[in-house]
Each structure stands twice: as C-alpha cells, then as structure tokens.
Design a protein around this motif. Structure first.
Motif, PDB file in Angstrom:
ATOM      1  N   GLY A  31       1.409  15.209  -4.143  1.00 23.03           N
ATOM      2  CA  GLY A  31       1.561  15.222  -5.636  1.00 23.03           C
ATOM      3  C   GLY A  31       0.675  14.349  -6.528  1.00 23.03           C
ATOM      4  N   GLN A  32       0.862  13.939  -7.652  1.00 21.68           N
ATOM      5  CA  GLN A  32       0.337  13.522  -8.457  1.00 21.68           C
ATOM      6  C   GLN A  32       0.592  11.908  -8.792  1.00 21.68           C
ATOM      7  OE1 GLN A  32       0.123  16.663 -11.374  1.00 21.68           O
ATOM      8  NE2 GLN A  32      -2.235  16.606 -11.222  1.00 21.68           N
ATOM      9  N   SER A  33      -0.338  11.119  -9.281  1.00 21.02           N
ATOM     10  CA  SER A  33       0.035   9.527  -9.689  1.00 21.02           C
ATOM     11  C   SER A  33       0.354   9.850 -11.279  1.00 21.02           C
ATOM     12  CB  SER A  33      -1.287   8.802  -9.492  1.00 21.02           C
ATOM     13  OG  SER A  33      -0.794   7.547  -9.929  1.00 21.02           O
ATOM     14  N   LEU A  34       1.289  10.094 -11.573  1.00 20.66           N
ATOM     15  CA  LEU A  34       1.680  10.470 -13.017  1.00 20.66           C
ATOM     16  C   LEU A  34       1.688   8.933 -13.789  1.00 20.66           C
ATOM     17  CD1 LEU A  34       4.217  13.209 -12.366  1.00 20.66           C
ATOM     18  CD2 LEU A  34       1.993  13.572 -12.980  1.00 20.66           C
ATOM     19  N   PRO A  35       1.946   9.194 -15.261  1.00 19.13           N
ATOM     20  CA  PRO A  35       1.995   8.062 -16.040  1.00 19.13           C
ATOM     21  C   PRO A  35       3.290   7.158 -15.694  1.00 19.13           C
ATOM     22  CG  PRO A  35       1.337   9.940 -17.557  1.00 19.13           C
ATOM     23  CD  PRO A  35       1.764  10.598 -15.793  1.00 19.13           C
ATOM     24  N   GLY A  36       2.891   5.786 -15.489  1.00 20.33           N
ATOM     25  CA  GLY A  36       3.999   5.010 -14.986  1.00 20.33           C
ATOM     26  C   GLY A  36       4.162   4.737 -13.853  1.00 20.33           C
ATOM     27  N   ASN A  37       3.139   5.535 -13.097  1.00 15.49           N
ATOM     28  CA  ASN A  37       3.225   5.313 -11.417  1.00 15.49           C
ATOM     29  C   ASN A  37       1.865   5.018 -11.079  1.00 15.49           C
ATOM     30  OD1 ASN A  37       4.110   5.074  -8.735  1.00 15.49           O
ATOM     31  ND2 ASN A  37       4.266   7.335  -8.678  1.00 15.49           N
ATOM     32  N   PRO A  38       1.161   4.176 -11.141  1.00 18.31           N
ATOM     33  CA  PRO A  38      -0.452   3.692 -10.689  1.00 18.31           C
ATOM     34  C   PRO A  38      -0.566   4.108  -9.379  1.00 18.31           C
ATOM     35  CG  PRO A  38       0.724   1.545 -10.916  1.00 18.31           C
ATOM     36  CD  PRO A  38       1.676   2.664 -11.553  1.00 18.31           C
ATOM     37  N   PRO A  39      -1.989   4.620  -8.898  1.00 13.80           N
ATOM     38  CA  PRO A  39      -2.292   4.995  -7.722  1.00 13.80           C
ATOM     39  C   PRO A  39      -1.769   4.096  -6.422  1.00 13.80           C
ATOM     40  CG  PRO A  39      -3.970   5.733  -9.215  1.00 13.80           C
ATOM     41  CD  PRO A  39      -3.115   4.596  -9.923  1.00 13.80           C
ATOM     42  N   GLU A  40      -2.029   2.816  -6.684  1.00 13.07           N
ATOM     43  CA  GLU A  40      -1.799   2.226  -5.426  1.00 13.07           C
ATOM     44  C   GLU A  40      -0.282   2.088  -5.288  1.00 13.07           C
ATOM     45  OE1 GLU A  40      -2.317  -0.502  -9.566  1.00 13.07           O
ATOM     46  OE2 GLU A  40      -3.502   1.155  -8.564  1.00 13.07           O
ATOM     47  N   GLN A  41       0.530   1.936  -6.316  1.00 13.47           N
ATOM     48  CA  GLN A  41       2.096   2.024  -6.093  1.00 13.47           C
ATOM     49  C   GLN A  41       2.334   3.346  -5.595  1.00 13.47           C
ATOM     50  OE1 GLN A  41       4.911   0.616  -9.419  1.00 13.47           O
ATOM     51  NE2 GLN A  41       5.417   2.980  -9.463  1.00 13.47           N
ATOM     52  N   ALA A  42       1.900   4.666  -6.160  1.00 16.63           N
ATOM     53  CA  ALA A  42       2.245   5.915  -5.583  1.00 16.63           C
ATOM     54  C   ALA A  42       1.886   6.045  -3.995  1.00 16.63           C
ATOM     55  CB  ALA A  42       1.420   6.765  -6.559  1.00 16.63           C
ATOM     56  N   ARG A  43       0.669   5.458  -3.796  1.00 16.52           N
ATOM     57  CA  ARG A  43       0.411   5.497  -2.339  1.00 16.52           C
ATOM     58  C   ARG A  43       1.386   4.734  -1.568  1.00 16.52           C
ATOM     59  NH1 ARG A  43      -2.780   3.890   2.138  1.00 16.52           N
ATOM     60  NH2 ARG A  43      -4.242   5.385   2.551  1.00 16.52           N
ATOM     61  N   ASP A  44       1.877   3.580  -1.860  1.00 16.58           N
ATOM     62  CA  ASP A  44       2.813   2.925  -1.080  1.00 16.58           C
ATOM     63  C   ASP A  44       4.279   3.733  -1.002  1.00 16.58           C
ATOM     64  OD1 ASP A  44       1.225   1.002  -0.775  1.00 16.58           O
ATOM     65  OD2 ASP A  44       2.137  -0.481  -2.421  1.00 16.58           O
ATOM     66  N   ILE A  45       4.462   4.306  -2.017  1.00 12.46           N
ATOM     67  CA  ILE A  45       5.726   5.372  -1.999  1.00 12.46           C
ATOM     68  C   ILE A  45       5.466   6.363  -1.314  1.00 12.46           C
ATOM     69  CG2 ILE A  45       7.212   6.882  -3.460  1.00 12.46           C
ATOM     70  CD1 ILE A  45       6.621   4.962  -5.889  1.00 12.46           C
ATOM     71  N   LEU A  46       4.234   6.956  -1.127  1.00 10.92           N
ATOM     72  CA  LEU A  46       4.019   8.171  -0.368  1.00 10.92           C
ATOM     73  C   LEU A  46       4.100   7.741   1.215  1.00 10.92           C
ATOM     74  CD1 LEU A  46       2.754  10.909   0.192  1.00 10.92           C
ATOM     75  CD2 LEU A  46       0.348   9.936  -0.183  1.00 10.92           C
ATOM     76  N   VAL A  47       3.681   6.745   1.441  1.00  8.92           N
ATOM     77  CA  VAL A  47       3.470   6.249   3.082  1.00  8.92           C
ATOM     78  C   VAL A  47       4.924   5.871   3.264  1.00  8.92           C
ATOM     79  CG1 VAL A  47       3.109   4.295   4.550  1.00  8.92           C
ATOM     80  CG2 VAL A  47       1.334   5.123   2.875  1.00  8.92           C
ATOM     81  N   ASP A  48       5.962   5.403   2.557  1.00 12.62           N
ATOM     82  CA  ASP A  48       7.198   5.359   2.887  1.00 12.62           C
ATOM     83  C   ASP A  48       8.043   6.650   3.086  1.00 12.62           C
ATOM     84  OD1 ASP A  48       9.762   3.620   3.246  1.00 12.62           O
ATOM     85  OD2 ASP A  48      10.391   4.847   1.546  1.00 12.62           O
ATOM     86  N   SER A  49       7.592   7.819   2.409  1.00 12.37           N
ATOM     87  CA  SER A  49       8.250   9.043   2.383  1.00 12.37           C
ATOM     88  C   SER A  49       7.826   9.799   3.648  1.00 12.37           C
ATOM     89  CB  SER A  49       7.711   9.962   0.883  1.00 12.37           C
ATOM     90  OG  SER A  49       8.193   9.108  -0.066  1.00 12.37           O
ATOM     91  N   LEU A  50       6.490   9.594   3.778  1.00 12.02           N
ATOM     92  CA  LEU A  50       5.931  10.317   4.977  1.00 12.02           C
ATOM     93  C   LEU A  50       6.597   9.740   6.501  1.00 12.02           C
ATOM     94  CD1 LEU A  50       2.408  10.674   4.186  1.00 12.02           C
ATOM     95  CD2 LEU A  50       3.884  12.568   4.240  1.00 12.02           C
ATOM     96  N   HIS A  51       6.876   8.369   6.535  1.00 13.97           N
ATOM     97  CA  HIS A  51       7.400   7.745   7.687  1.00 13.97           C
ATOM     98  C   HIS A  51       8.951   8.536   7.590  1.00 13.97           C
ATOM     99  CE1 HIS A  51       4.633   4.926   9.415  1.00 13.97           C
ATOM    100  NE2 HIS A  51       4.479   4.460   8.277  1.00 13.97           N
ATOM    101  N   LYS A  52       9.683   8.461   6.615  1.00 10.98           N
ATOM    102  CA  LYS A  52      10.891   9.255   6.706  1.00 10.98           C
ATOM    103  C   LYS A  52      11.090  10.643   7.133  1.00 10.98           C
ATOM    104  CE  LYS A  52      13.418   6.301   3.296  1.00 10.98           C
ATOM    105  NZ  LYS A  52      12.493   5.238   3.173  1.00 10.98           N
TER     106      LYS A  52
END
Length: 282
Positions: free
Chosen positions: A124-145
């Motif tokens: 997915g993309q790092s959309l407004p309000g979700n900067p890349p560093e935050q989006a990457r942390d969220i992605l990592v958590d999602s992938l582990h699940k």
C-alpha cells in the motif's frame, strides 16, 4: 525449467471457472487466481464458488501459481483510483487494517485449498496523515499477524514491490524481509516493476535469489523513463531471453505468471501471443 502461468486478472469480464478453462485451453501450466472482484472476493466467495474452482482445476490439470491478494477493489461500491490498494496493510485506520489482515487470511485459506504455494500482497501507500516511518511500523505489525496465520498452513507470503508504494524497490523489500526475520516472507517479483524503477533485471534476479515466492511478467516500454503499463511480451523493451537466462542461473524452477490485466477486452489473444513469444525465447 520455469513454468508459465497466466493471471485471471486479465479475465475480469468472465467468471473465475470460465477464466480457468480459457487459460488451460491456451496451454499454460498454471493459473494465478485474482483474490478480488469479480473472481475470489471474500467473504462473498463461498463454499460453492470454491468447489467450482477446485473442480475446474482438477478437470484442466492446471496448478495454481499464486493467490493474488494485491488489491481489494470489491471493498468499494465505486473504487477511487487513488485508493486502488486500500485498505492496505499499512493504513493508519485500525478498522480498515484489521479488515485487510482478515481478508489476507481468507486468501491464505484459499491458497491452502487449491494447492497454491503463496499469496502475494502489496504494502500500500503512505497516504496523507500517515508518514512513511509510521506506515512502515504498521506494515511490519500487519505482516507478523499474517505470517502467524500462514506459517502453520505451509503458505508463503510474497511482497510485490511497486514504484510509488511504501516499498517500491528490491533494496527496500530485502531490508523489510531482513527486519522481519521470518523465512515464510519473500518476494512476488514483478520484473516490469523493477524495470520501471530503473533496476537491472539480471542483477535484481540475482539479489532476490532464495526469496522469490513467484514472478510476474509483462513487457514495459522505456524502462525508468517509460510508463508503468503492462504489455504483451515482445511489444516492449524487456529482454526476456536475458530474464530466463538469469532465472536459470539461480536455479529458479517455479512459476512465472503473465499479468496482463491491461487486455480485458481480448485476454485470450494476449495470453496466446504471450505464451508463443515466451516459448520462442526460453
């Protein structure tokens, strides 16, 4: 030797069983199933739908190369182009992210049922309000699940990088895989995406050796200076002989799937011409 498959995402004007039949008739070894509308969109894709696909796979003898869970346009009544990959695994909206995780788990279940080795996902993309560093942390958590669900079922998860997404290059996807540190996470390697990003495809193939869960093929005009538009092999600038030589050098003997969703009005012509061209170059 690399086996060739064709994605049902070119056959969006046909039912999934009809797409499987047509791909088999052209002569492919395998089929990639689109986990999205109008084919396998969860949870509407129920028991009868699954049985119909399994029956058609058995009748045709096709293997399933991959379950393509990159998009979920069926989530919307009228999907906006800017949200093509939404809800994504890196979205900041907790409810939307939970929906996407559960959706991917449904794709994993389908992969297990039809004997597919992997499920592909995008970041997915790092959309407004979700900067890349935050989006990457969220992605990592999602992938582990997701991996917690996939690993006991023997299904690999392949990240498909793409220019303008959160993870858009070979280097970025390898860094992500290294950070997560789980063997069942790999790369669904779309070589057209690598070409548009400006990568050397033989080098990309060498760097991803041991991480490839599947390959997407299409032709691209212009490389980095061109547009991301999937064309029938032979109609662009990619050197497919060099691609297959590179795959042979790393000993890759899995599927390469033609992804030609850009030909919805004539998918069988695209499938036939692609197969003929690739068989003449490998």
């Amino acid at each position: 030797m690399v086996k060739l498959a064709f994605s049902t995402n070119a056959y969006t004007r046909f039912s999934l069983p009809a797409a499987v039949e047509r791909i088999a008739d052209v002569g492919y070894d395998g089929v990639e199933i689109l986990a999205d509308d109008p084919h396998a969109f969860f949870p509407e894709f129920g028991h009868k739908d699954r049985k119909a696909v399994v029956d058609h796979l058995e009748e045709t003898g096709l293997e399933v190369s991959n379950i393509n869970a990159n998009t979920a346009t069926g989530y919307y009544d009228d999907a906006p182009p800017s949200a093509f990959f939404e809800p994504s695994l890196c979205t900041a909206n907790e409810d939307d992210r939970r929906w996407r995780i559960e959706y991917t788990k449904d794709a994993i279940d389908l992969a297990k049922q039809v004997g597919a080795p992997a499920v592909s996902v995008t970041t997915g993309q790092s959309l407004p309000g979700n900067p890349p560093e935050q989006a990457r942390d969220i992605l990592v958590d999602s992938l582990h699940k997701i991996l917690d669900d996939a690993e006991p079922k023997g299904i690999d998860i392949g990240i498909e990088f793409e220019p303008e997404l959160l993870v858009e290059s070979t280097g970025e996807v390898l860094d992500l895989i290294d950070d997560i540190g789980r063997d069942s996470l790999g790369i669904n390697l779309d070589l057209g995406h690598a070409a548009v990003y400006g990568e050397s495809l033989p080098e990309t193939i060498s760097r991803t050796d041991g991480y490839i869960t599947g390959i997407h093929l299409e032709d691209i005009v212009g490389g980095r200076r061109g547009k991301h538009y999937h064309r029938i092999p032979g109609e662009g600038d990619l050197d497919f002989e060099a691609i297959f030589d590179s795959l042979e050098q790393i000993g890759y003997d899995g599927f390469a799937t033609l992804e030609l969703y850009t030909y919805p009005g004539e998918p069988t012509r695209a499938a036939r011409e692609a197969l003929d061209y690739l068989n003449s170059t490998r």
